[in-house]
Design a protein around this motif. Structure first.
Motif: not given
Length: 718
Positions: A631-660
């Motif tokens: 899975x590829x993220x959306x493109x992001x433009x970097x305008x300033x020189x420097x050091x950068x880093x990406x982070x990802x998150x996998x989020x599980x969303x569960x909906x039951x009769x009692x809530x989400x």
């Protein structure tokens, strides 16, 4: 009764000539042989008790038919001999009102009726006077003159004795049913004969006649008729096989009055004396001169067949020997042992279960036969000579045949007998042993299903297979284990039917995502199956944690990477490789796995330490992860020189009769090498100089500043 005038005495001396018709009518009405006219003349007769010198009539009168009548309860009215009166037919009454208004009913009337029945037709003048006195004294009419009382004084003691006697002996009487007890297996019968008794328990002494209908005679007389005046037990000897009926009859004093009404008010009513009631009773019983053996049988319903045994077992059938109800098992008179009877047991084999039938079906085959001899009623075991060496249905049929009996004994048997085919309890099955192999499916639409293959089943038997889905932290074991692990939780059970051999897929069971979605280690799911025994198959129980029935879920995670170096003003992306078990929704839980990317700027220096306090960019829309892969993220433009880093998150969303609920199940590390990069300034053109010169200068500068620094920073990081 009253004293009569001279005119009455004169009338008494006249011939009585008009009584013939009444006598006929009285007789007819008494015995009920014909209906009578509503009124008729009293038949000719004469005063029975006679008259005395003072002209007192003693109250009894004999009709031409011999019946003695009395008219003791109507003093002051004309007697039957004083006129040619007509009388209605005789009527039974249980309540009677005398002329002076006294009402006679119940026990009192029954006592008067007893005296009239037993003594009312006496031919002894003294007894007649006693009856006359008793009727007057105990009916409430009394005596109209002192001379009437004095005239019967000599009978007073007898009248008192009769009245005392009536207290114990009055009716009604009942005749007991004769009690018949079989003897010698029904070849003889003891009959208890009991004479009639009233409510006081008094046994009336009169002749009781006992008559036999059917094949039997009284042993004492050799005839069908026996008489007695007392209780006794008599014996009947059977002269054949069948039913006898013992009829008993006895006459007892009537418990009622028999009254005839005159057609004129001035005449006295008359009542019959000597009226008796005929009682009867009967009972029946079976007697035998021969007997008919019958039987039921109980098969060994379940005969386990084990192909590994060198000698399979034979079949057995318990024969419940008996005889027909109307002809008990016979021990001939004079013999000490019952007649033996040989029963035949035939076993029939079928590959399919048969329905009950009065006769043997055409599509079964005779498997084996044997004889078992019974020496009286009881249970006898019949065993086949062949062994049951294949699965299937075996049906024993028990019979009694004259041809199977010794010729010398055949005369004792009345009939043959054959049981029906597949009578109750007459079925043996050598069961099939189903072989079952199973395999779990992958998770489809949030559910797990069980694939079941059955072989070795009864072709016509439907098996109900129960499949249990378990959840545990244990892993599959080669060969499985006997029972569920201690931490195992039963998720659900489904039942699937299969007839004969074949393969079925069970309905799915929902995976309970919410119960483990946040765990570091996701669980193992496995199936275990069980099949209850049926009438033709043995039970089967599967093992736990078999590899083919087990699926271990892997918590989803992602491995990401991005370009190591970008120029400012350029766009860049992050790429995630998602692995593990991807949750999918089911009927009870809606599950969505989302992937989110964010970008952090560590600092201006190319070797800045990773800091992920605040994202400078977050992907606007999460990506839905519905399968493993990249899975590829959306493109992001970097305008300033420097050091950068990406982070990802996998989020599980569960909906039951009692809530989400939303749970982060995987998150990239801050400063992860594969997600970190440096951004360098882009090169620009210098006026008046060839494009290549500034480019070379810039590259030189970058090599000296950025390239070397980046090399040092990455080397340190990695």
């Amino acid at each position: 009764m009253s004293r009569h005038s001279a005119e009455m005495r004169s009338h008494l001396s006249k011939p009585i000539a008009a009584v013939v018709l009444m006598a006929m009518v009285v007789a007819l009405s008494l015995f009920g042989t014909a209906s009578a006219p509503s009124a008729q003349a009293l038949g000719g007769g004469a005063a029975y008790a006679g008259t005395v010198s003072d002209g007192l009539w003693m109250g009894s009168y004999r009709l031409d038919d011999g019946r003695i009548t009395w008219c003791a309860f109507d003093p002051g009215l004309s007697s039957p001999i004083q006129g040619d009166y007509s009388y209605e037919p005789w009527q039974r009454v249980d309540e009677y009102t005398a002329r002076y208004g006294q009402t006679l009913t119940g026990t009192h009337l029954q006592r008067l009726a007893y005296v009239l029945s037993v003594y009312g037709d006496t031919q002894d003048p003294q007894t007649a006077r006693a009856v006359y006195r008793l009727l007057h004294l105990h009916s409430g009419t009394g005596f109209s003159t002192n001379s009437s009382d004095a005239l019967t004084a000599d009978a007073a003691a007898q009248a008192d004795a009769l009245w005392s006697e009536s207290a114990e002996r009055h009716g009604p009487y009942a005749l007991a049913t004769p009690e018949i007890t079989p003897l010698d297996g029904g070849q003889r019968s003891a009959v208890a004969l009991r004479t009639a008794r009233n409510a006081n328990g008094y046994a009336f002494t009169s002749q009781l006649t006992a008559t036999i209908d059917g094949p039997g005679i009284w042993e004492t007389s050799g005839t069908r008729t026996l008489t007695t005046v007392a209780d006794q037990t008599a014996t009947i000897r059977a002269t054949g096989t069948g039913v006898i009926t013992v009829n008993v009859k006895q006459s007892t004093p009537a418990p009622y009055l028999l009254i005839a009404q005159p057609d004129r008010a001035e005449a006295q009513r008359i009542m019959a004396g000597g009226e008796w009631e005929s009682l009867s009773a009967n009972s029946s019983a079976s007697v035998v001169h021969t007997f008919s053996p019958t039987a039921e049988s109980t098969a060994d319903t379940w005969r386990q067949f084990d192909p590994s045994r060198s000698t399979p077992a034979p079949l057995t059938d318990i024969v419940h020997a008996a005889s027909s109800p109307e002809s008990p098992w016979l021990t001939p008179l004079g013999a000490s042992e019952p007649v033996p009877a040989a029963y035949r047991v035939d076993w029939y084999y079928s590959e399919r279960q048969q329905k009950p039938s009065p006769s043997v079906p055409d599509d079964v085959e005779l498997f084996d036969s044997t004889l078992v001899t019974a020496t009286g009623p009881g249970d006898y075991v019949a065993t086949s000579s062949r062994v049951a060496d294949q699965p299937g249905w075996y049906y024993p049929v028990v019979s009694f045949r004259l041809d199977d009996q010794p010729e010398a004994l055949r005369r004792w048997f009345a009939a043959e007998f054959t049981a029906g085919f597949h009578d109750e309890r007459e079925q043996t099955v050598v069961p099939w042993q189903p072989n079952v192999s199973t395999q779990t499916t992958e998770i489809v639409d949030g559910q797990l299903a069980d694939v079941i293959a059955v072989t070795g089943n009864d072709p016509e038997q439907t098996l109900e297979i129960s499949s249990d889905l378990w959840m545990t932290n244990e892993r599959a074991v080669a060969g499985g284990v006997e029972s569920a692990p201690d931490d195992a939780v039963l998720v659900g059970t489904v039942t699937t039917s299969i007839t004969g051999d074949g393969t079925v897929v069970t309905p799915g069971i929902d995976v309970p995502w919410s119960s483990f979605i946040g765990r570091d280690q996701w669980p193992t799911f496995y199936w275990s199956e069980r099949i209850e025994s049926t009438v033709s198959t043995v039970a089967w129980n599967g093992r736990h944690l078999l590899p083919d029935e087990t699926i271990t879920l892997e918590r989803p995670s992602a491995t990401t990477r991005t370009a190591a170096h970008v120029k400012t003003g350029d766009a860049t992306t992050d790429e995630a490789e998602v692995i593990g078990t991807i949750p999918t929704s089911n009927a009870t839980e809606q599950v969505t796995l989302r992937l989110n990317f964010s970008l952090y700027r560590y600092g201006d220096a190319l070797d800045s330490a990773p800091v992920c306090d605040s994202a400078i960019w977050r992907q606007p829309d999460d990506q839905v992860v519905d399968a493993t892969g990249r899975y590829t993220s959306a493109a992001v433009t970097v305008n300033e020189a420097g050091a950068y880093g990406f982070r990802h998150r996998l989020i599980a969303e569960v909906t039951t009769p009692t809530g989400t609920t939303a749970t982060v199940i995987d998150e990239g590390a801050c400063g992860a090498d594969s997600e970190s990069f440096v951004a360098s300034p882009a090169l620009a053109e210098t006026a008046g100089m060839p494009t290549s010169i500034p480019l070379l200068l810039t590259m030189a500068t970058m090599l000296s500043l950025a390239g070397i620094g980046s090399l040092i920073w990455r080397t340190a990081r990695r």
